[in-house]
Design a protein around this motif. Structure first.
Motif, PDB file in Angstrom:
ATOM      1  N   LEU A   1      -3.675   2.490  12.756  1.00 54.29           N
ATOM      2  CA  LEU A   1      -3.619   1.534  11.168  1.00 54.29           C
ATOM      3  C   LEU A   1      -3.366   0.279  12.544  1.00 54.29           C
ATOM      4  O   LEU A   1      -2.914  -0.405  13.498  1.00 54.29           O
ATOM      5  N   ILE A   2      -4.665  -0.533  12.178  1.00 54.92           N
ATOM      6  CA  ILE A   2      -4.738  -2.005  12.455  1.00 54.92           C
ATOM      7  C   ILE A   2      -4.533  -3.439  11.036  1.00 54.92           C
ATOM      8  O   ILE A   2      -5.765  -3.417  10.619  1.00 54.92           O
ATOM      9  N   LYS A   3      -3.092  -3.904  11.691  1.00 55.15           N
ATOM     10  CA  LYS A   3      -3.288  -4.994  10.672  1.00 55.15           C
ATOM     11  C   LYS A   3      -4.028  -5.849  10.708  1.00 55.15           C
ATOM     12  O   LYS A   3      -4.199  -6.887  11.701  1.00 55.15           O
ATOM     13  N   ARG A   4      -4.595  -6.216   9.697  1.00 57.93           N
ATOM     14  CA  ARG A   4      -5.169  -8.106   9.635  1.00 57.93           C
ATOM     15  C   ARG A   4      -4.728  -8.566   8.426  1.00 57.93           C
ATOM     16  O   ARG A   4      -4.215  -8.254   8.111  1.00 57.93           O
ATOM     17  N   GLU A   5      -5.547  -9.381   7.976  1.00 58.61           N
ATOM     18  CA  GLU A   5      -5.702  -9.665   7.078  1.00 58.61           C
ATOM     19  C   GLU A   5      -5.835  -9.767   5.361  1.00 58.61           C
ATOM     20  O   GLU A   5      -5.141 -10.701   4.408  1.00 58.61           O
ATOM     21  N   SER A   6      -6.386  -8.427   5.078  1.00 67.79           N
ATOM     22  CA  SER A   6      -6.021  -8.012   3.664  1.00 67.79           C
ATOM     23  C   SER A   6      -4.881  -7.631   3.503  1.00 67.79           C
ATOM     24  O   SER A   6      -4.862  -6.918   2.470  1.00 67.79           O
ATOM     25  N   THR A   7      -3.569  -7.432   4.011  1.00 66.02           N
ATOM     26  CA  THR A   7      -2.643  -6.487   3.225  1.00 66.02           C
ATOM     27  C   THR A   7      -1.467  -8.164   3.733  1.00 66.02           C
ATOM     28  O   THR A   7      -1.555  -8.060   4.507  1.00 66.02           O
TER      29      THR A   7
ATOM     30  N   ARG B   1       1.996  -9.248   5.465  1.00 66.54           N
ATOM     31  CA  ARG B   1       2.737  -9.196   6.379  1.00 66.54           C
ATOM     32  C   ARG B   1       4.380  -8.110   6.247  1.00 66.54           C
ATOM     33  O   ARG B   1       4.865  -8.501   4.804  1.00 66.54           O
ATOM     34  N   ALA B   2       4.579  -7.520   6.144  1.00 65.29           N
ATOM     35  CA  ALA B   2       5.626  -6.128   5.646  1.00 65.29           C
ATOM     36  C   ALA B   2       6.700  -7.396   5.775  1.00 65.29           C
ATOM     37  O   ALA B   2       6.828  -8.458   6.444  1.00 65.29           O
TER      38      ALA B   2
END
Lengths: 327, 327
Positions: free
Chosen positions: A318-324, A326-327
DNA sequence: TTGAAAGCGCTAACAC
DNA sequence: GTGTTAGCGCTTTCAA
């Protein structure tokens, strides 16, 4: 064109001797060897690969059959295959099958007629029988056909689950899925991962699943319809990155804010994901590694080397970037 | 493996006769022909391409040497080449040179040893002498080497001018250029087109020209520095679309609004340009057409057919999208 | 340690 | 119309 005969003549030896020094096998006197080497150099002689193939029934060539070189996933894969093949002394015959079975079958006939040593195949169209009937070493990549066929894929099902679970974690309440082509096994697996995570959710219904055909433009269209019909959607898992980009466009056109109103996650990890605004959160496959591994396996198969394993399901990430969000 | 001998034996004819029906030349009685055809079918005989190549000194294979398959321009080109080649009965040997001269030279040796019939080459590294020394039909694409070598390129200079002129037309007052690699002739031409349009402008100075190496990440970095140093810039012409996307990212990161504060235009017309937000205004090359034409020329050259012209500079086209202001 | 010669599977010149 | 055969350039067996 200078042939082995010319070299033999100039060096006052037989062609057999020249062949021996060329292939570094059999006995040959050090002096004669030097002489031959000299003549080879001075004549700028290069052995003819075709003649050699005819005798050896092998061409030091691999076939690479891809469904669509225009989908950015495949050039990244092709680069890896080419790298490894070249480093091991193989050249690459390239075919773009456009997902057409007939083309693939023609290609494969072609390969056999050319003494191609092995094939790397990404396809949905060919079935187990067809592949096994090939009588050529083969490694399937990206799209599994059967566990008995050497294969390199990634954990598509787990990836689908992971993507969906992540959307839930960051607080999405209604999550849609843009599915790839039905006949594509990896699209199916990713979809199943999604289903596993959502089927028991109170908000879940079948209409949250739409078909984007692994293609940006289609994805944009269907996503717009979807978002218009169900404005409550606040999370989208797209079956590949290209469709995720299409979804981002759709959201943008409808004035939905990403990631505030709507989180979007893709699948693949292609370079494109870093080019968009916002940058794309995605389930990344180790694309280069896939091509590299597949080619290694194939070459080992061809050269009869021992191989521990021929079926690989590589891990995704999983690569977290800007389209989701923040948790 | 079944050979022509087997067919001959089963059909009670000589190999010569089989060869005649295979190649549809020479006289052969209709009945014998039918018989042979039958046997071919029942034995599922396919002629061996390698043996044929050895005799014919030709392999019905084309070499395709590309600098970087990972740059989206090249898969689009490769697709066209593959299409045309296949339709004309040629297969494609693919090489990714990564812009390294040594690799290219190794590849080319390889090609000769394999009786490859011709080469499509996109490179900066090889010079006229090297290409002409090849003794193989060749068509250069995307990057011209010399007018005497068959070539398919587009009007890079005019494109550079057109892009820059358009930025002026829509009201940009200070226009920067992100240049491609110095040694790349098409980057140079596009740059010259820019210069032609701006060198007499009062606002022009050398520092408006930065180097992005045809690569997104580099382009983002250098553009950020540029915009920080010269906030008055309100137009950017990027030497290719990938760098234009990099520039869009840079602008976005600095909070510059596109196209209101800053207009950006690219060059190439790759599919990526429609994926970004905003969609990219660009000088489009007819990429598919380039590959198609180059392959046609090459095949005609190989087959000794008459060709009217071997040096093409195709027209480019301004595609107005969202990354530039309205005029 | 080296050479002569057969043969990989096919095409085409030449003879019949 | 059809068959025989040399030969494309190489590797490898076998004999010397």
């Amino acid at each position: 064109m200078t042939t082995i005969r010319d070299v033999a003549k100039h060096a006052n030896v037989s062609v057999a001797t020249v062949s021996r020094v060329l292939n570094k096998n059999g006995y040959v006197n050090e002096e004669t060897k030097q002489k031959v080497l000299e003549v080879i150099k001075s004549l700028n002689y290069k052995p003819n690969a075709v003649a050699r193939s005819l005798y050896k029934k092998s061409s030091k060539t691999l076939g690479l059959i891809l469904p669509d070189i225009t989908n950015p996933f495949f050039p990244e894969l092709a680069k890896a295959v080419e790298d490894v093949a070249n480093r091991s002394g193989y050249t690459l015959l390239f075919y773009n099958s456009e997902e057409q079975v007939e083309k693939e079958q023609i290609y494969i006939e072609n390969l056999k007629q050319k003494y191609i040593d092995g094939v790397i195949l990404a396809t949905n169209s060919l079935n187990k029988q067809q592949v096994e009937g090939l009588e050529i070493p083969i490694v399937v990549v990206d799209r599994a056909i059967n566990k008995n066929i050497p294969t390199v894929i990634t954990k598509n099902y787990e990836g689908g689950k992971l993507a969906t679970k992540y959307l839930k974690e960051i607080g999405c309440r209604v999550i849609a899925h843009i599915k790839g082509p039905d006949r594509n096994i990896n699209a199916e697996q990713r979809f199943k991962g999604y289903i596993e995570e959502v089927s028991n959710e109170p908000w879940f219904h079948e209409e949250l699943i739409i078909h984007g055909n692994y293609n940006m433009r289609t994805a944009t269209e269907v996503t717009k319809k979807l978002l218009n019909k169900f404005p409550e959607i606040d999370g989208i898992f797209a079956g590949n990155d290209v469709m995720a980009v299409g979804a981002i466009k759709a959201a943008h056109q409808l004035g939905r804010k990403i990631p505030d109103d709507l989180s979007i996650i893709g699948f693949d990890g292609i370079a494109l994901g870093e080019m968009t605004i916002p940058e794309l959160t995605t389930i990344a496959q180790p694309i280069y590694r896939m091509g590299e591994l597949a080619t290694h396996i194939l070459i080992n198969l061809i050269e009869g080397k021992a191989i521990k394993q021929t079926y690989y399901e590589l891990d995704i990430q999983l690569i977290k970037r800007e389209s989701t969000k923040r948790a």
